[in-house]
Design a protein around this motif. Structure first.
Motif, PDB file in Angstrom:
ATOM      1  N   ASP A  50       1.236 -15.221   3.147  1.00 18.35           N
ATOM      2  CA  ASP A  50       1.068 -14.125   4.101  1.00 18.35           C
ATOM      3  C   ASP A  50       1.642 -12.803   3.603  1.00 18.35           C
ATOM      4  OD1 ASP A  50       3.769 -14.837   4.335  1.00 18.35           O
ATOM      5  OD2 ASP A  50       3.814 -14.490   6.500  1.00 18.35           O
ATOM      6  N   PHE A  51       2.153 -12.774   2.380  1.00 17.69           N
ATOM      7  CA  PHE A  51       2.664 -11.525   1.803  1.00 17.69           C
ATOM      8  C   PHE A  51       1.461 -10.721   1.308  1.00 17.69           C
ATOM      9  CE2 PHE A  51       5.055  -8.950  -1.372  1.00 17.69           C
ATOM     10  CZ  PHE A  51       6.052  -8.481  -0.531  1.00 17.69           C
ATOM     11  N   PRO A  52       1.242  -9.501   1.849  1.00 18.57           N
ATOM     12  CA  PRO A  52      -0.011  -8.784   1.577  1.00 18.57           C
ATOM     13  C   PRO A  52      -0.110  -8.101   0.207  1.00 18.57           C
ATOM     14  CG  PRO A  52       1.390  -7.466   2.990  1.00 18.57           C
ATOM     15  CD  PRO A  52       2.091  -8.785   2.785  1.00 18.57           C
ATOM     16  N   ILE A  53       0.902  -8.228  -0.610  1.00 16.82           N
ATOM     17  CA  ILE A  53       0.913  -7.582  -1.916  1.00 16.82           C
ATOM     18  C   ILE A  53       0.889  -8.676  -2.983  1.00 16.82           C
ATOM     19  CG2 ILE A  53       2.161  -5.954  -3.410  1.00 16.82           C
ATOM     20  CD1 ILE A  53       1.145  -4.820  -0.675  1.00 16.82           C
ATOM     21  N   PRO A  54       0.001  -8.580  -3.970  1.00 22.47           N
ATOM     22  CA  PRO A  54      -0.091  -9.651  -4.967  1.00 22.47           C
ATOM     23  C   PRO A  54       1.034  -9.602  -5.995  1.00 22.47           C
ATOM     24  CG  PRO A  54      -1.596  -7.892  -5.546  1.00 22.47           C
ATOM     25  CD  PRO A  54      -0.987  -7.523  -4.212  1.00 22.47           C
ATOM     26  N   SER A  94      -3.591   0.817  -7.547  1.00 23.86           N
ATOM     27  CA  SER A  94      -5.011   0.453  -7.397  1.00 23.86           C
ATOM     28  C   SER A  94      -5.195  -0.544  -6.263  1.00 23.86           C
ATOM     29  CB  SER A  94      -5.554  -0.142  -8.698  1.00 23.86           C
ATOM     30  OG  SER A  94      -5.557   0.826  -9.705  1.00 23.86           O
ATOM     31  N   HIS A  95      -4.329  -1.556  -6.210  1.00 26.15           N
ATOM     32  CA  HIS A  95      -4.427  -2.558  -5.147  1.00 26.15           C
ATOM     33  C   HIS A  95      -4.262  -1.903  -3.775  1.00 26.15           C
ATOM     34  CE1 HIS A  95      -3.890  -6.194  -2.792  1.00 26.15           C
ATOM     35  NE2 HIS A  95      -2.840  -5.591  -2.256  1.00 26.15           N
ATOM     36  N   LEU A  96      -3.261  -1.038  -3.639  1.00 28.50           N
ATOM     37  CA  LEU A  96      -2.997  -0.389  -2.360  1.00 28.50           C
ATOM     38  C   LEU A  96      -4.180   0.465  -1.922  1.00 28.50           C
ATOM     39  CD1 LEU A  96       0.721   0.665  -2.950  1.00 28.50           C
ATOM     40  CD2 LEU A  96      -0.108  -1.260  -1.566  1.00 28.50           C
ATOM     41  N   GLY A 100      -6.647  -0.260   1.821  1.00 25.44           N
ATOM     42  CA  GLY A 100      -6.386   0.524   3.019  1.00 25.44           C
ATOM     43  C   GLY A 100      -4.982   1.043   3.215  1.00 25.44           C
ATOM     44  N   TRP A 101      -4.149   0.999   2.182  1.00 26.34           N
ATOM     45  CA  TRP A 101      -2.800   1.551   2.281  1.00 26.34           C
ATOM     46  C   TRP A 101      -2.864   3.053   2.017  1.00 26.34           C
ATOM     47  CZ3 TRP A 101       1.784  -1.162   3.232  1.00 26.34           C
ATOM     48  CH2 TRP A 101       1.657  -2.553   3.312  1.00 26.34           C
ATOM     49  N   THR A 102      -1.978   3.801   2.650  1.00 22.73           N
ATOM     50  CA  THR A 102      -1.838   5.237   2.404  1.00 22.73           C
ATOM     51  C   THR A 102      -0.604   5.445   1.537  1.00 22.73           C
ATOM     52  OG1 THR A 102      -2.798   5.755   4.550  1.00 22.73           O
ATOM     53  CG2 THR A 102      -1.524   7.502   3.468  1.00 22.73           C
ATOM     54  N   ILE A 103      -0.820   6.036   0.354  1.00 26.57           N
ATOM     55  CA  ILE A 103       0.292   6.314  -0.552  1.00 26.57           C
ATOM     56  C   ILE A 103       0.994   7.571  -0.041  1.00 26.57           C
ATOM     57  CG2 ILE A 103       0.944   6.863  -2.928  1.00 26.57           C
ATOM     58  CD1 ILE A 103      -0.632   4.467  -3.484  1.00 26.57           C
ATOM     59  N   LYS A 104       2.277   7.434   0.280  1.00 24.99           N
ATOM     60  CA  LYS A 104       3.072   8.546   0.811  1.00 24.99           C
ATOM     61  C   LYS A 104       3.850   9.270  -0.268  1.00 24.99           C
ATOM     62  CE  LYS A 104       2.233   8.274   5.198  1.00 24.99           C
ATOM     63  NZ  LYS A 104       1.621   9.397   5.908  1.00 24.99           N
ATOM     64  N   ASN A 105       4.225   8.545  -1.315  1.00 23.17           N
ATOM     65  CA  ASN A 105       5.017   9.142  -2.379  1.00 23.17           C
ATOM     66  C   ASN A 105       4.819   8.325  -3.653  1.00 23.17           C
ATOM     67  OD1 ASN A 105       6.864  10.710  -3.764  1.00 23.17           O
ATOM     68  ND2 ASN A 105       8.646   9.694  -2.919  1.00 23.17           N
ATOM     69  N   GLU A 106       4.751   9.029  -4.753  1.00 25.57           N
ATOM     70  CA  GLU A 106       4.625   8.370  -6.058  1.00 25.57           C
ATOM     71  C   GLU A 106       5.427   9.182  -7.064  1.00 25.57           C
ATOM     72  OE1 GLU A 106       1.092   6.958  -9.119  1.00 25.57           O
ATOM     73  OE2 GLU A 106       0.587   8.128  -7.353  1.00 25.57           O
ATOM     74  N   THR A 107       6.322   8.510  -7.781  1.00 24.10           N
ATOM     75  CA  THR A 107       7.187   9.184  -8.737  1.00 24.10           C
ATOM     76  C   THR A 107       7.266   8.370 -10.013  1.00 24.10           C
ATOM     77  OG1 THR A 107       8.546   9.979  -6.900  1.00 24.10           O
ATOM     78  CG2 THR A 107       9.505  10.135  -9.091  1.00 24.10           C
ATOM     79  N   ALA A 118       4.297   3.449   0.401  1.00 23.83           N
ATOM     80  CA  ALA A 118       2.999   3.412   1.069  1.00 23.83           C
ATOM     81  C   ALA A 118       3.154   2.877   2.491  1.00 23.83           C
ATOM     82  CB  ALA A 118       2.032   2.542   0.278  1.00 23.83           C
ATOM     83  N   GLU A 119       2.129   3.151   3.321  1.00 27.24           N
ATOM     84  CA  GLU A 119       2.106   2.675   4.700  1.00 27.24           C
ATOM     85  C   GLU A 119       0.726   2.136   5.032  1.00 27.24           C
ATOM     86  OE1 GLU A 119       3.111   5.943   7.237  1.00 27.24           O
ATOM     87  OE2 GLU A 119       5.241   5.841   6.755  1.00 27.24           O
ATOM     88  N   LYS A 120       0.728   1.151   5.945  1.00 26.08           N
ATOM     89  CA  LYS A 120      -0.521   0.620   6.488  1.00 26.08           C
ATOM     90  C   LYS A 120      -0.190   0.081   7.872  1.00 26.08           C
ATOM     91  CE  LYS A 120      -4.277  -2.599   5.557  1.00 26.08           C
ATOM     92  NZ  LYS A 120      -4.756  -3.657   4.638  1.00 26.08           N
ATOM     93  N   GLY A 121      -0.680   0.749   8.913  1.00 28.76           N
ATOM     94  CA  GLY A 121      -0.335   0.348  10.278  1.00 28.76           C
ATOM     95  C   GLY A 121       1.166   0.472  10.485  1.00 28.76           C
ATOM     96  N   THR A 122       1.802  -0.618  10.907  1.00 33.75           N
ATOM     97  CA  THR A 122       3.259  -0.609  11.125  1.00 33.75           C
ATOM     98  C   THR A 122       4.026  -1.111   9.905  1.00 33.75           C
ATOM     99  OG1 THR A 122       3.210  -2.823  12.095  1.00 33.75           O
ATOM    100  CG2 THR A 122       3.003  -0.948  13.621  1.00 33.75           C
ATOM    101  N   ASP A 123       3.331  -1.354   8.806  1.00 32.67           N
ATOM    102  CA  ASP A 123       3.979  -1.820   7.578  1.00 32.67           C
ATOM    103  C   ASP A 123       4.345  -0.641   6.681  1.00 32.67           C
ATOM    104  OD1 ASP A 123       3.649  -4.444   8.355  1.00 32.67           O
ATOM    105  OD2 ASP A 123       1.880  -4.773   7.121  1.00 32.67           O
TER     106      ASP A 123
END
Length: 147
Positions: A50-54, A94-96, A100-107, A118-123
């Motif tokens: 159930d972990f949404p990130i591979p 790429s996966h995000l 459907g994830w929104t990238i909020k910050n990348e450094t 990143a954010e997606k819904g309440t995650d």
């Protein structure tokens, strides 16, 4: 912020306690009046279904924690890889974007590594790939908070 700090402290403690556990596998749960934390420490394990990130293909999972406090849940995976931090974060970016994830910050720092928030819904997700030393030269952290 207090919950995130407690979760990160718990992960740090688990990693320090189990730093000599390579090749073994341990699972334990700590319960308090405020919630519970379950940690699995292993030389190489899979992420929960159930972990949404591979899991990054060329990495091994060394620690996975699952902390619940009230309606909040924090899951953190620590991985190791011999690949460059930039390549690892590009894989996750790429996966995000494809899921459907929104990238909020990348450094990216040539001296430290790469970071994504990143954010997606309440995650809320933070990913870091930091340069280390030794054969598994990059330490990857996947920190997922759900409300």
């Amino acid at each position: 912020m207090k919950k995130l700090a407690l979760s990160l402290l718990a992960v740090s403690l688990v990693m320090q306690i189990c730093s000599g556990c390579a090749g073994s596998s341990d699972k334990f749960t700590v319960k308090t009046k405020d919630g519970q934390m379950t940690a699995t420490v292993s030389g190489d394990q899979q992420l929960p279904p159930d972990f949404p990130i591979p899991k990054y293909n060329n990495a091994k999972v060394t620690v996975f924690t699952d902390t619940k406090q009230g309606n909040d849940r924090n899951r953190c995976a620590m991985l190791e890889s011999g690949d460059a931090p930039e390549s690892i974060c590009q894989f996750y970016k790429s996966h995000l974007e494809q899921n459907g994830w929104t990238i909020k910050n990348e450094t990216t720092s040539s001296q430290l590594g790469s970071f994504i928030e990143a954010e997606k819904g309440t995650d809320r997700l933070s990913i870091s790939a930091m340069k280390g030393s030794g054969p598994a030269a990059t330490v990857i952290s996947l920190n997922l908070t759900s409300s």
